[in-house]
Design a protein around this motif. Structure first.
Motif, PDB file in Angstrom:
ATOM      1  N   VAL A 149       0.838  -1.203   0.000  1.00 13.93           N
ATOM      2  CA  VAL A 149       0.000   0.000   0.000  1.00 13.93           C
ATOM      3  C   VAL A 149       0.871   1.250   0.000  1.00 13.93           C
ATOM      4  O   VAL A 149       0.619   2.206  -0.766  1.00 13.93           O
ATOM      5  CB  VAL A 149      -0.940   0.002   1.215  1.00 13.93           C
ATOM      6  N   LEU A 150       1.890   1.259   0.830  1.00  9.31           N
ATOM      7  CA  LEU A 150       2.800   2.403   0.873  1.00  9.31           C
ATOM      8  C   LEU A 150       3.533   2.579  -0.452  1.00  9.31           C
ATOM      9  O   LEU A 150       3.732   3.700  -0.930  1.00  9.31           O
ATOM     10  CB  LEU A 150       3.806   2.224   2.015  1.00  9.31           C
ATOM     11  N   MET A 151       3.920   1.461  -1.056  1.00  3.79           N
ATOM     12  CA  MET A 151       4.612   1.514  -2.340  1.00  3.79           C
ATOM     13  C   MET A 151       3.700   2.105  -3.414  1.00  3.79           C
ATOM     14  O   MET A 151       4.133   2.933  -4.239  1.00  3.79           O
ATOM     15  CB  MET A 151       5.064   0.108  -2.741  1.00  3.79           C
ATOM     16  N   SER A 152       2.449   1.678  -3.416  1.00  2.34           N
ATOM     17  CA  SER A 152       1.506   2.169  -4.407  1.00  2.34           C
ATOM     18  C   SER A 152       1.300   3.669  -4.285  1.00  2.34           C
ATOM     19  O   SER A 152       1.214   4.394  -5.279  1.00  2.34           O
ATOM     20  CB  SER A 152       0.165   1.438  -4.258  1.00  2.34           C
ATOM     21  N   LYS A 153       1.222   4.142  -3.047  1.00  2.00           N
ATOM     22  CA  LYS A 153       1.029   5.579  -2.824  1.00  2.00           C
ATOM     23  C   LYS A 153       2.268   6.373  -3.174  1.00  2.00           C
ATOM     24  O   LYS A 153       2.177   7.512  -3.640  1.00  2.00           O
ATOM     25  CB  LYS A 153       0.645   5.837  -1.366  1.00  2.00           C
ATOM     26  N   ALA A 154       3.433   5.753  -2.969  1.00  2.00           N
ATOM     27  CA  ALA A 154       4.679   6.481  -3.168  1.00  2.00           C
ATOM     28  C   ALA A 154       5.048   6.644  -4.639  1.00  2.00           C
ATOM     29  O   ALA A 154       5.499   7.715  -5.060  1.00  2.00           O
ATOM     30  CB  ALA A 154       5.818   5.790  -2.420  1.00  2.00           C
ATOM     31  N   ILE A 155       4.849   5.604  -5.428  1.00  2.00           N
ATOM     32  CA  ILE A 155       5.313   5.681  -6.823  1.00  2.00           C
ATOM     33  C   ILE A 155       4.190   5.479  -7.829  1.00  2.00           C
ATOM     34  O   ILE A 155       4.443   5.204  -9.004  1.00  2.00           O
ATOM     35  CB  ILE A 155       6.444   4.672  -7.076  1.00  2.00           C
ATOM     36  N   GLY A 156       2.963   5.601  -7.386  1.00  2.00           N
ATOM     37  CA  GLY A 156       1.834   5.621  -8.301  1.00  2.00           C
ATOM     38  C   GLY A 156       1.579   4.324  -9.030  1.00  2.00           C
ATOM     39  O   GLY A 156       1.615   3.242  -8.450  1.00  2.00           O
ATOM     40  N   ALA A 157       1.334   4.436 -10.343  1.00  2.00           N
ATOM     41  CA  ALA A 157       0.929   3.286 -11.146  1.00  2.00           C
ATOM     42  C   ALA A 157       1.982   2.187 -11.144  1.00  2.00           C
ATOM     43  O   ALA A 157       1.653   0.998 -11.091  1.00  2.00           O
ATOM     44  CB  ALA A 157       0.647   3.732 -12.582  1.00  2.00           C
ATOM     45  N   LEU A 158       3.242   2.574 -11.186  1.00  2.00           N
ATOM     46  CA  LEU A 158       4.324   1.583 -11.160  1.00  2.00           C
ATOM     47  C   LEU A 158       4.276   0.785  -9.855  1.00  2.00           C
ATOM     48  O   LEU A 158       4.501  -0.429  -9.845  1.00  2.00           O
ATOM     49  CB  LEU A 158       5.679   2.271 -11.317  1.00  2.00           C
ATOM     50  N   GLY A 159       3.938   1.465  -8.783  1.00  2.00           N
ATOM     51  CA  GLY A 159       3.823   0.795  -7.494  1.00  2.00           C
ATOM     52  C   GLY A 159       2.711  -0.229  -7.491  1.00  2.00           C
ATOM     53  O   GLY A 159       2.843  -1.306  -6.904  1.00  2.00           O
ATOM     54  N   VAL A 160       1.612   0.106  -8.163  1.00  2.00           N
ATOM     55  CA  VAL A 160       0.491  -0.836  -8.252  1.00  2.00           C
ATOM     56  C   VAL A 160       0.912  -2.086  -9.007  1.00  2.00           C
ATOM     57  O   VAL A 160       0.622  -3.223  -8.596  1.00  2.00           O
ATOM     58  CB  VAL A 160      -0.721  -0.173  -8.934  1.00  2.00           C
ATOM     59  N   VAL A 161       1.604  -1.880 -10.138  1.00  2.00           N
ATOM     60  CA  VAL A 161       2.072  -3.018 -10.943  1.00  2.00           C
ATOM     61  C   VAL A 161       3.025  -3.882 -10.138  1.00  2.00           C
ATOM     62  O   VAL A 161       2.905  -5.125 -10.113  1.00  2.00           O
ATOM     63  CB  VAL A 161       2.756  -2.521 -12.228  1.00  2.00           C
ATOM     64  N   LEU A 162       3.975  -3.239  -9.456  1.00  2.00           N
ATOM     65  CA  LEU A 162       4.929  -3.994  -8.643  1.00  2.00           C
ATOM     66  C   LEU A 162       4.225  -4.730  -7.512  1.00  2.00           C
ATOM     67  O   LEU A 162       4.572  -5.864  -7.178  1.00  2.00           O
ATOM     68  CB  LEU A 162       5.994  -3.045  -8.079  1.00  2.00           C
ATOM     69  N   SER A 163       3.233  -4.085  -6.923  1.00  2.00           N
ATOM     70  CA  SER A 163       2.488  -4.718  -5.836  1.00  2.00           C
ATOM     71  C   SER A 163       1.769  -5.971  -6.311  1.00  2.00           C
ATOM     72  O   SER A 163       1.755  -6.995  -5.626  1.00  2.00           O
ATOM     73  CB  SER A 163       1.475  -3.727  -5.247  1.00  2.00           C
ATOM     74  N   VAL A 164       1.182  -5.889  -7.510  1.00  2.00           N
ATOM     75  CA  VAL A 164       0.484  -7.053  -8.069  1.00  2.00           C
ATOM     76  C   VAL A 164       1.469  -8.183  -8.328  1.00  2.00           C
ATOM     77  O   VAL A 164       1.216  -9.348  -7.980  1.00  2.00           O
ATOM     78  CB  VAL A 164      -0.247  -6.674  -9.366  1.00  2.00           C
ATOM     79  N   LEU A 165       2.613  -7.865  -8.924  1.00  2.00           N
ATOM     80  CA  LEU A 165       3.625  -8.879  -9.225  1.00  2.00           C
ATOM     81  C   LEU A 165       4.164  -9.508  -7.948  1.00  2.00           C
ATOM     82  O   LEU A 165       4.325 -10.739  -7.856  1.00  2.00           O
ATOM     83  CB  LEU A 165       4.761  -8.262 -10.043  1.00  2.00           C
ATOM     84  N   ILE A 166       4.449  -8.664  -6.975  1.00  2.00           N
ATOM     85  CA  ILE A 166       4.961  -9.179  -5.702  1.00  2.00           C
ATOM     86  C   ILE A 166       3.889 -10.008  -5.002  1.00  2.00           C
ATOM     87  O   ILE A 166       4.171 -11.037  -4.385  1.00  2.00           O
ATOM     88  CB  ILE A 166       5.438  -8.027  -4.794  1.00  2.00           C
ATOM     89  N   GLY A 167       2.630  -9.567  -5.123  1.00  2.00           N
ATOM     90  CA  GLY A 167       1.532 -10.318  -4.527  1.00  2.00           C
ATOM     91  C   GLY A 167       1.420 -11.712  -5.117  1.00  2.00           C
ATOM     92  O   GLY A 167       1.208 -12.696  -4.405  1.00  2.00           O
ATOM     93  N   ILE A 168       1.574 -11.804  -6.436  1.00  2.00           N
ATOM     94  CA  ILE A 168       1.544 -13.118  -7.102  1.00  2.00           C
ATOM     95  C   ILE A 168       2.703 -13.976  -6.616  1.00  2.00           C
ATOM     96  O   ILE A 168       2.547 -15.176  -6.343  1.00  2.00           O
ATOM     97  CB  ILE A 168       1.599 -12.941  -8.628  1.00  2.00           C
ATOM     98  N   ALA A 169       3.881 -13.354  -6.496  1.00  2.00           N
ATOM     99  CA  ALA A 169       5.066 -14.085  -6.032  1.00  2.00           C
ATOM    100  C   ALA A 169       4.858 -14.602  -4.607  1.00  2.00           C
ATOM    101  O   ALA A 169       5.237 -15.736  -4.281  1.00  2.00           O
ATOM    102  CB  ALA A 169       6.295 -13.188  -6.100  1.00  2.00           C
ATOM    103  N   VAL A 170       4.258 -13.773  -3.764  1.00  2.00           N
ATOM    104  CA  VAL A 170       4.012 -14.179  -2.376  1.00  2.00           C
ATOM    105  C   VAL A 170       3.019 -15.340  -2.332  1.00  2.00           C
ATOM    106  O   VAL A 170       3.188 -16.307  -1.576  1.00  2.00           O
ATOM    107  CB  VAL A 170       3.487 -12.990  -1.544  1.00  2.00           C
ATOM    108  N   PHE A 171       1.969 -15.257  -3.164  1.00  2.00           N
ATOM    109  CA  PHE A 171       0.979 -16.339  -3.217  1.00  2.00           C
ATOM    110  C   PHE A 171       1.635 -17.660  -3.625  1.00  2.00           C
ATOM    111  O   PHE A 171       1.386 -18.711  -3.016  1.00  2.00           O
ATOM    112  CB  PHE A 171      -0.134 -15.982  -4.201  1.00  2.00           C
TER     113      PHE A 171
END
Length: 286
Positions: A149-171
């Protein structure tokens, strides 16, 4: 695939040992059946008379569905309670009789009580261990979500993309970790290990046989799902339906349990340590 073949051969020889596990699946299904039937009847009534419900307000619709589920809730709760209690009794006993059959070549339903008494303490410790591991993982996931969430707020759209990718990796990492634990209770039963030693052994064995463990586990699950879908049409027939639809799940669970114990015993040299005269066992031709 030799372990899977040996698991089916074991089932063919000791299929009566699967009866308690079948009961573990069938009884909750029978208890759940009236609730499912009630929900199905309500859905069919709405589907057959859509004009009767077309003018209902959203609040009225929600209240109607809530009423239906509240009527079904007691039976659902009873089914869940029965599933938990039966699992607490049957799972440790089943692991025990399977291990005894692999060790001695002899096991039957009369061994269930002794194996239950021998393994129930281990199973409770194992269950507590699973809960503690789950709590720890939940904390880790909560922290990671906060960082996303902090990443998404800090770097915008790129943060959202990274969050999704990292989320998949964590799953995927969590899924992989789950497969690292499948030999935990087999280690406690086959080698009489404590909960922490069993966890360590499970991770060690799973690492050495990871992808076959994943593939065969999924193969059995898919086969069970397909078989369940084939017989699923009888689900709502009172008593008979639950008895029939419980068969694929029970057989799959039993074979999976046998598979995990056979793999653990072979990978830890348990088979080699035992009497070489036991040649007619599934464990004897690993």
């Amino acid at each position: 695939m030799k372990y899977l073949e040996n698991s089916f051969r074991f089932f063919g020889k000791f299929f009566l040992l699967a009866i308690p596990m079948y009961i573990m699946f069938a009884v909750p299904q029978i208890l759940m059946s009236p609730a499912l039937l009630k929900i199905q009847e309500s859905a069919m009534e709405i589907g057959n008379n859509p004009e009767s419900f077309a003018n209902l307000q959203m609040q009225e619709m929600l209240e109607m569905f809530a009423s239906i589920y509240m009527e079904a809730l007691p039976m659902m709760g009873l089914s869940i309670a029965a599933s938990f209690i039966l699992g607490l009794i049957i799972i440790p006993a089943t692991y025990g009789v399977i291990n005894k059959a692999l060790s001695t070549g002899k096991a039957d339903l009369t061994d269930f009580l002794s194996e239950f008494l021998h393994n129930i303490g281990k199973y409770i410790l194992y269950y507590i261990g699973l809960i503690l591991v789950s709590i720890l993982l939940t904390i880790v996931i909560a922290v990671l979500i906060g960082l996303f969430v902090l990443m998404s707020k800090a770097i915008g759209a790129l943060g959202v993309v990274l969050s999704v990718l990292i989320g998949i990796a964590v799953f995927l990492a969590l899924l992989a970790f789950g497969f690292m634990l499948v030999y935990w209770f087999p280690a406690m039963v086959a080698d009489n290990k404590g909960v922490f030693q069993g966890l360590k052994s499970s991770i060690s064995v799973a690492k050495s046989y990871f992808w076959p463990t994943v593939g065969i586990s999924l193969l059995i699950s898919v086969g069970s799902a397909i078989a369940g879908a084939v017989v699923g049409g009888v689900q709502f027939i009172p008593v008979l339906g639950p008895l029939v639809v419980s068969i694929p799940a029970a057989v799959a669970q039993f074979i999976t349990t046998v598979f995990y114990i056979i793999v653990y015993r072979d990978k830890t040299g348990k088979v080699e340590e035992e009497d070489n005269s036991v040649t007619e066992l599934p464990g004897g031709y690993l």
